[in-house]
Design a protein around this motif. Structure first.
Motif, short mmCIF file in Angstrom:
data_model
loop_
_atom_site.label_atom_id
_atom_site.label_comp_id
_atom_site.label_asym_id
_atom_site.label_seq_id
_atom_site.Cartn_x
_atom_site.Cartn_y
_atom_site.Cartn_z
N SER A 13 -24.93 13.36 -4.53
CA SER A 13 -24.83 12.94 -3.14
C SER A 13 -26.04 13.39 -2.33
O SER A 13 -26.66 14.41 -2.62
CB SER A 13 -23.56 13.53 -2.51
N SER A 24 -22.19 12.11 4.08
CA SER A 24 -22.43 12.14 2.65
C SER A 24 -22.62 10.71 2.14
O SER A 24 -21.81 9.83 2.44
CB SER A 24 -21.24 12.77 1.93
N LEU A 26 -22.77 9.14 -1.37
CA LEU A 26 -22.66 9.36 -2.82
C LEU A 26 -23.57 8.41 -3.57
O LEU A 26 -23.80 7.28 -3.13
CB LEU A 26 -21.21 9.18 -3.27
N SER A 57 -18.04 9.90 4.95
CA SER A 57 -18.52 9.30 3.70
C SER A 57 -19.10 7.93 4.01
O SER A 57 -18.39 7.01 4.42
CB SER A 57 -17.36 9.16 2.71
#
Length: 125
Positions: A13, A24, A26, A57
């Motif tokens: 990440s 974040s 990924l 995310s």
């Protein structure tokens, strides 16, 4: 949008740390499971110390998430919310499924700016 206070590139990440949240992203084709969660929790606990924060995310790549990770977030002491941001239907559908496993506030957004606004409000409560 504000500039991150710090960035960190991990094997799974890319992290951008802001005052109230971490974003974040990924990486492509990883399987996000408890090993990666433990590492993220440790890094976030160290960065935010005793301050409430939200994990955002930003889902741009294809990867798999083990939804049971949300049942074991007790170690993230000051995590007060999770936001998922994506424009992709498959990612949004998966996020709706994952939301069922989360014990903490979990919201889904189409826009990063909306997610960061929600995060700032969440840490104040």
């Amino acid at each position: 949008m504000a500039q991150p206070q710090k960035t960190l590139d991990l094997e799974f990440s890319h992290l951008e740390f802001f005052e109230d949240y971490v974003i974040s992203s990924l990486k492509e084709d990883i399987v996000f499971d408890m090993e990666q969660v433990r590492k993220l929790v440790s890094i976030c606990n160290e960065h935010f110390k005793n301050k409430r924060f939200v994990y955002i995310s930003k889902r741009e790549n294809n990867y798999n998430v083990n939804p049971t990770i949300y049942l074991n977030l007790d170690e993230a002491k000051h995590l007060c919310g999770i936001a998922i941001v994506s424009q992709r239907t498959s990612s949004l559908n998966m996020a709706h499924f994952e939301k069922n496993f989360s014990k903490i506030p979990f919201e889904i957004f189409l826009d990063l700016e909306e997610a960061t606004t929600w995060a700032k409000e969440k840490v104040k409560k």
